[in-house]
Scaffold this motif. Structure first.
Motif, PDB file in Angstrom:
ATOM      1  N   ILE A 362      13.450 -17.261  -6.659  1.00 52.93           N
ATOM      2  CA  ILE A 362      12.067 -16.777  -6.689  1.00 52.93           C
ATOM      3  C   ILE A 362      11.715 -16.024  -5.414  1.00 52.93           C
ATOM      4  O   ILE A 362      11.042 -14.984  -5.449  1.00 52.93           O
ATOM      5  N   GLN A 363      12.171 -16.528  -4.260  1.00 55.71           N
ATOM      6  CA  GLN A 363      11.870 -15.849  -2.998  1.00 55.71           C
ATOM      7  C   GLN A 363      12.521 -14.467  -2.961  1.00 55.71           C
ATOM      8  O   GLN A 363      11.903 -13.486  -2.530  1.00 55.71           O
ATOM      9  N   VAL A 364      13.771 -14.371  -3.420  1.00 62.69           N
ATOM     10  CA  VAL A 364      14.486 -13.093  -3.381  1.00 62.69           C
ATOM     11  C   VAL A 364      13.869 -12.094  -4.357  1.00 62.69           C
ATOM     12  O   VAL A 364      13.583 -10.938  -3.994  1.00 62.69           O
ATOM     13  N   VAL A 365      13.649 -12.523  -5.603  1.00 59.98           N
ATOM     14  CA  VAL A 365      13.085 -11.609  -6.597  1.00 59.98           C
ATOM     15  C   VAL A 365      11.654 -11.221  -6.211  1.00 59.98           C
ATOM     16  O   VAL A 365      11.238 -10.067  -6.369  1.00 59.98           O
ATOM     17  N   GLY A 366      10.897 -12.170  -5.661  1.00 63.01           N
ATOM     18  CA  GLY A 366       9.542 -11.861  -5.213  1.00 63.01           C
ATOM     19  C   GLY A 366       9.525 -10.846  -4.090  1.00 63.01           C
ATOM     20  O   GLY A 366       8.691  -9.929  -4.065  1.00 63.01           O
ATOM     21  N   LEU A 367      10.453 -10.964  -3.138  1.00 63.71           N
ATOM     22  CA  LEU A 367      10.531  -9.980  -2.060  1.00 63.71           C
ATOM     23  C   LEU A 367      10.984  -8.627  -2.592  1.00 63.71           C
ATOM     24  O   LEU A 367      10.539  -7.582  -2.106  1.00 63.71           O
ATOM     25  N   GLY A 368      11.845  -8.631  -3.607  1.00 60.15           N
ATOM     26  CA  GLY A 368      12.236  -7.370  -4.240  1.00 60.15           C
ATOM     27  C   GLY A 368      11.039  -6.642  -4.835  1.00 60.15           C
ATOM     28  O   GLY A 368      10.896  -5.425  -4.700  1.00 60.15           O
ATOM     29  N   ARG A 369      10.149  -7.382  -5.486  1.00 59.60           N
ATOM     30  CA  ARG A 369       8.903  -6.788  -6.005  1.00 59.60           C
ATOM     31  C   ARG A 369       8.064  -6.228  -4.862  1.00 59.60           C
ATOM     32  O   ARG A 369       7.504  -5.133  -4.954  1.00 59.60           O
ATOM     33  N   ALA A 370       7.973  -6.982  -3.791  1.00 57.11           N
ATOM     34  CA  ALA A 370       7.165  -6.540  -2.650  1.00 57.11           C
ATOM     35  C   ALA A 370       7.718  -5.240  -2.059  1.00 57.11           C
ATOM     36  O   ALA A 370       6.952  -4.352  -1.662  1.00 57.11           O
ATOM     37  N   LEU A 371       9.047  -5.116  -1.988  1.00 53.60           N
ATOM     38  CA  LEU A 371       9.651  -3.890  -1.471  1.00 53.60           C
ATOM     39  C   LEU A 371       9.311  -2.697  -2.354  1.00 53.60           C
ATOM     40  O   LEU A 371       9.082  -1.589  -1.856  1.00 53.60           O
ATOM     41  N   LEU A 372       9.286  -2.908  -3.681  1.00 48.32           N
ATOM     42  CA  LEU A 372       8.901  -1.826  -4.593  1.00 48.32           C
ATOM     43  C   LEU A 372       7.469  -1.385  -4.329  1.00 48.32           C
ATOM     44  O   LEU A 372       7.190  -0.178  -4.212  1.00 48.32           O
ATOM     45  N   PHE A 373       6.540  -2.327  -4.229  1.00 50.45           N
ATOM     46  CA  PHE A 373       5.137  -1.952  -4.027  1.00 50.45           C
ATOM     47  C   PHE A 373       4.923  -1.303  -2.667  1.00 50.45           C
ATOM     48  O   PHE A 373       4.070  -0.423  -2.521  1.00 50.45           O
ATOM     49  N   ALA A 374       5.705  -1.706  -1.672  1.00 51.11           N
ATOM     50  CA  ALA A 374       5.614  -1.045  -0.366  1.00 51.11           C
ATOM     51  C   ALA A 374       6.046   0.415  -0.480  1.00 51.11           C
ATOM     52  O   ALA A 374       5.417   1.308   0.107  1.00 51.11           O
ATOM     53  N   GLN A 375       7.109   0.680  -1.258  1.00 48.64           N
ATOM     54  CA  GLN A 375       7.570   2.053  -1.458  1.00 48.64           C
ATOM     55  C   GLN A 375       6.544   2.866  -2.231  1.00 48.64           C
ATOM     56  O   GLN A 375       6.229   4.002  -1.865  1.00 48.64           O
ATOM     57  N   LEU A 376       5.991   2.290  -3.295  1.00 46.73           N
ATOM     58  CA  LEU A 376       4.982   3.002  -4.082  1.00 46.73           C
ATOM     59  C   LEU A 376       3.742   3.285  -3.237  1.00 46.73           C
ATOM     60  O   LEU A 376       3.141   4.365  -3.327  1.00 46.73           O
ATOM     61  N   GLY A 377       3.345   2.319  -2.430  1.00 43.28           N
ATOM     62  CA  GLY A 377       2.186   2.521  -1.567  1.00 43.28           C
ATOM     63  C   GLY A 377       2.396   3.656  -0.589  1.00 43.28           C
ATOM     64  O   GLY A 377       1.487   4.456  -0.331  1.00 43.28           O
ATOM     65  N   SER A 378       3.605   3.753  -0.033  1.00 39.07           N
ATOM     66  CA  SER A 378       3.926   4.850   0.878  1.00 39.07           C
ATOM     67  C   SER A 378       3.858   6.191   0.168  1.00 39.07           C
ATOM     68  O   SER A 378       3.372   7.188   0.726  1.00 39.07           O
ATOM     69  N   MET A 379       4.305   6.250  -1.073  1.00 40.05           N
ATOM     70  CA  MET A 379       4.258   7.496  -1.843  1.00 40.05           C
ATOM     71  C   MET A 379       2.824   7.890  -2.168  1.00 40.05           C
ATOM     72  O   MET A 379       2.451   9.067  -2.075  1.00 40.05           O
ATOM     73  N   VAL A 380       2.018   6.907  -2.552  1.00 38.07           N
ATOM     74  CA  VAL A 380       0.628   7.198  -2.931  1.00 38.07           C
ATOM     75  C   VAL A 380      -0.137   7.801  -1.769  1.00 38.07           C
ATOM     76  O   VAL A 380      -0.969   8.705  -1.948  1.00 38.07           O
ATOM     77  N   LYS A 381       0.155   7.347  -0.568  1.00 43.20           N
ATOM     78  CA  LYS A 381      -0.513   7.909   0.616  1.00 43.20           C
ATOM     79  C   LYS A 381      -0.188   9.390   0.790  1.00 43.20           C
ATOM     80  O   LYS A 381      -0.952  10.130   1.416  1.00 43.20           O
ATOM     81  N   LYS A 382       0.956   9.815   0.240  1.00 40.82           N
ATOM     82  CA  LYS A 382       1.344  11.231   0.303  1.00 40.82           C
ATOM     83  C   LYS A 382       0.918  11.994  -0.946  1.00 40.82           C
ATOM     84  O   LYS A 382       1.285  13.167  -1.115  1.00 40.82           O
ATOM     85  N   GLY A 383       0.185  11.330  -1.839  1.00 41.34           N
ATOM     86  CA  GLY A 383      -0.292  11.981  -3.052  1.00 41.34           C
ATOM     87  C   GLY A 383       0.713  12.021  -4.174  1.00 41.34           C
ATOM     88  O   GLY A 383       0.559  12.805  -5.122  1.00 41.34           O
ATOM     89  N   ILE A 384       1.765  11.197  -4.103  1.00 46.16           N
ATOM     90  CA  ILE A 384       2.808  11.167  -5.136  1.00 46.16           C
ATOM     91  C   ILE A 384       2.598   9.928  -5.992  1.00 46.16           C
ATOM     92  O   ILE A 384       2.678   8.803  -5.500  1.00 46.16           O
ATOM     93  N   MET A 385       2.332  10.119  -7.284  1.00 42.73           N
ATOM     94  CA  MET A 385       2.009   9.017  -8.181  1.00 42.73           C
ATOM     95  C   MET A 385       3.129   8.821  -9.204  1.00 42.73           C
ATOM     96  O   MET A 385       3.459   9.742  -9.957  1.00 42.73           O
ATOM     97  N   PRO A 386       3.730   7.656  -9.257  1.00 41.33           N
ATOM     98  CA  PRO A 386       4.744   7.407 -10.288  1.00 41.33           C
ATOM     99  C   PRO A 386       4.094   7.373 -11.672  1.00 41.33           C
ATOM    100  O   PRO A 386       2.930   7.006 -11.814  1.00 41.33           O
ATOM    101  N   VAL A 387       4.880   7.750 -12.676  1.00 40.10           N
ATOM    102  CA  VAL A 387       4.374   7.726 -14.046  1.00 40.10           C
ATOM    103  C   VAL A 387       5.084   6.666 -14.891  1.00 40.10           C
ATOM    104  O   VAL A 387       4.614   6.310 -15.965  1.00 40.10           O
ATOM    105  N   LEU A 388       6.213   6.174 -14.378  1.00 34.44           N
ATOM    106  CA  LEU A 388       7.014   5.200 -15.117  1.00 34.44           C
ATOM    107  C   LEU A 388       7.814   4.388 -14.105  1.00 34.44           C
ATOM    108  O   LEU A 388       8.394   4.951 -13.172  1.00 34.44           O
ATOM    109  N   VAL A 389       7.811   3.067 -14.271  1.00 31.08           N
ATOM    110  CA  VAL A 389       8.622   2.179 -13.442  1.00 31.08           C
ATOM    111  C   VAL A 389       9.397   1.262 -14.377  1.00 31.08           C
ATOM    112  O   VAL A 389       8.803   0.644 -15.275  1.00 31.08           O
ATOM    113  N   GLU A 390      10.704   1.200 -14.169  1.00 26.83           N
ATOM    114  CA  GLU A 390      11.529   0.341 -15.023  1.00 26.83           C
ATOM    115  C   GLU A 390      12.580  -0.329 -14.146  1.00 26.83           C
ATOM    116  O   GLU A 390      13.602   0.234 -13.810  1.00 26.83           O
ATOM    117  N   ARG A 391      12.203  -1.516 -13.665  1.00 29.55           N
ATOM    118  CA  ARG A 391      13.051  -2.308 -12.778  1.00 29.55           C
ATOM    119  C   ARG A 391      13.388  -1.535 -11.500  1.00 29.55           C
ATOM    120  O   ARG A 391      12.506  -1.289 -10.699  1.00 29.55           O
TER     121      ARG A 391
END
Length: 484
Positions: A362-391
């Motif tokens: 749970i700790q590993v998979v949970g941190l994996g999710r957190a790393l994804l949201f950190a990456q998406l957050g960094s992109m959103v600040k640059k105006g880049i919006m994902p349209v599809l996320v699949e694992r």
């Protein structure tokens, strides 16, 4: 090592610290196992890989190999799904001097389950030799056995033993109302899609970006609990650092990660420490109400994760040393598979060969999710919006044709961050692609549709055909760096 075809042995050998590729014509009298083994032994091989779809690969059985047992020691590992088929055989002459201790491995990758894309013998030779270089071990067994061996070997010197029993039953956690904690539902992969905006429908290209394995990246830094867990009835023990499993009340509070324009960070009421911290980082209002936590924390998986990550990094960065594109892609796929199988062993019960540590999973998979949201957050600040996320993959729409330019800094970072472009050339945003978006019922269906359309449009760009990968100059394989 060598690749065994119907009438040819493709041999890769070390000559004066250089790897040299040569082809040998098989004699006509090697139809019997003892004669074949003697020929391979006399050729100086340590391992021979039987090319899939050849006569030998399709006809060889465990009992056929054991016919050589009068002159050879034969240890066969059969395919669990089809026990008559061999995956691997370990062999040596019965009259061998014990001090020599040389063995020959005969591998049948057609039945091992690696999922390699192979066009010819050279693509198989590139795949197994690259993996031998970066992992410093052979992949001549099945994925589950090698994953288990890697995880065990690379955590052997950890501060705590992976197989030490927990003082409590980790599968029987309960909350204040004696309701069992749904551990398996505490951390799931992100699978999400949204309709294209009007502006996106006017743009030209669909880009896909794939991460090697966020679970692997997370394992390198995930703190894992040791000793007995403690119960916090009020949740005040949560500090964002100690490993734990928490029940929290979460409100989106105006965060852009609302589940509509961007994926939601919510994944049930119970979450791991990295997930709770992630919800706070993306702007949610979080109130932790109770939880289980560990005072001790260990980076048990750091050595294992770092070894696999560095192996993949070598393949990705040093393309001049690993020139065969298909062999390199197969090797990277193998490392991802080994990582995911290794992580799954954490939660698997010991009676089935696992570690019986769902809390670590749970700790590993949970941190994996957190790393994804950190990456998406960094992109959103640059105006880049994902349209599809699949694992481990996400898609964006852009007018930029060059994949590195559509998401700047993602695949061209000075220090590799695990991302590669999923499509070597972008997928054109045609009416067929737009229609796939409208018709897809869920994210997985859309991801498959886009990958299928990409393959139909440019069938050779991801996996070169034999006319490209099969006729490479032998120096491209012979130039592999020596382990010395």
């Amino acid at each position: 090592m060598g690749i065994l075809k119907d009438n040819e042995l493709l041999l890769l050998e070390a000559v004066q610290q250089k790897r040299v590729l040569r082809s040998l014509q098989l004699p006509t009298d090697v139809s019997e196992p003892d004669r074949l083994l003697k020929y391979l032994w006399d050729a100086g091989l340590d391992s021979a890989w039987v090319m899939p779809a050849t006569t030998l690969s399709r006809s060889a059985t465990c009992s056929w190999l054991e016919q050589a047992s009068s002159g050879w020691m034969v240890r066969v590992h059969p395919d669990p799904q089809e026990p008559s088929r061999p995956i691997r055989a370990l062999l040596w002459p019965r009259d061998q001097n014990q001090r020599e201790a040389r063995h020959l491995v005969l591998a049948f990758p057609e039945y091992a389950g690696w999922g390699w894309e192979l066009t010819d013998a050279r693509s198989l030779l590139a795949t197994v030799s690259y993996l031998d270089q970066v992992l410093t071990r052979s992949v001549n067994d099945s994925p589950d056995l090698l994953a288990h061996a890697l995880l065990t070997d690379l955590t052997r010197d950890a501060a705590i033993s992976p197989l030490d029993s927990s003082p409590v039953d980790l599968y029987a956690f309960s909350c204040s109302g004696a309701t069992p904690v749904p551990l398996r539902e505490c951390a799931r992969d992100v699978v999400w899609m949204r309709p294209l905006s009007v502006m996106e429908q006017r743009q030209r290209y669909v880009h896909k970006y794939v991460h090697l394995s966020r679970h692997l990246q997370a394992a390198i830094g995930a703190p894992l609990g040791g000793g007995a867990p403690e119960y916090s009835a009020s949740g005040r023990a949560y500090d964002g650092m100690r490993p734990g499993i928490w029940r929290a009340h979460v409100e989106r509070a105006g965060s852009v990660f609302d589940g509509k324009q961007l994926p939601s960070g919510l994944d049930g009421e119970w979450m791991s420490t990295p997930q709770v911290r992630c919800c706070q980082d993306i702007g949610y209002r979080v109130q932790v109400r109770e939880g289980w936590y560990w005072q001790e924390a260990h980076d048990l998986l750091k050595g294992w994760g770092t070894t696999l990550w560095q192996a993949a990094s070598r393949l990705h960065i040093h393309t001049q040393s690993y020139r065969h594109a298909l062999g390199r892609a197969n090797a990277l796929h193998t490392i991802t598979l080994l990582a995911e199988l290794g992580i799954s062993l954490l939660a698997q019960e010991q009676t089935l060969g696992g570690w019986s540590r769902p809390d670590w999973w749970i700790q590993v998979v949970g941190l994996g999710r957190a790393l994804l949201f950190a990456q998406l957050g960094s992109m959103v600040k640059k105006g880049i919006m994902p349209v599809l996320v699949e694992r481990d993959a996400f898609w964006v729409i852009s007018d930029e044709a060059h994949p590195p330019s559509a998401v700047p800094g993602l695949v061209t970072a000075q220090r590799w961050r695990g991302y590669t472009a999923g499509y070597a050339a972008p997928l054109l945003l045609t009416s067929e692609v737009r229609n796939a978006w409208k018709c897809a019922q869920h994210a997985g269906e859309l991801a498959l549709a886009l990958d299928t359309l990409d393959g139909e449009a440019l069938p050779e760009k991801l996996y070169p055909s034999s006319k490209h990968s099969g006729n490479l100059d032998p120096i491209q394989l012979a130039s592999l760096p020596s382990r010395d």
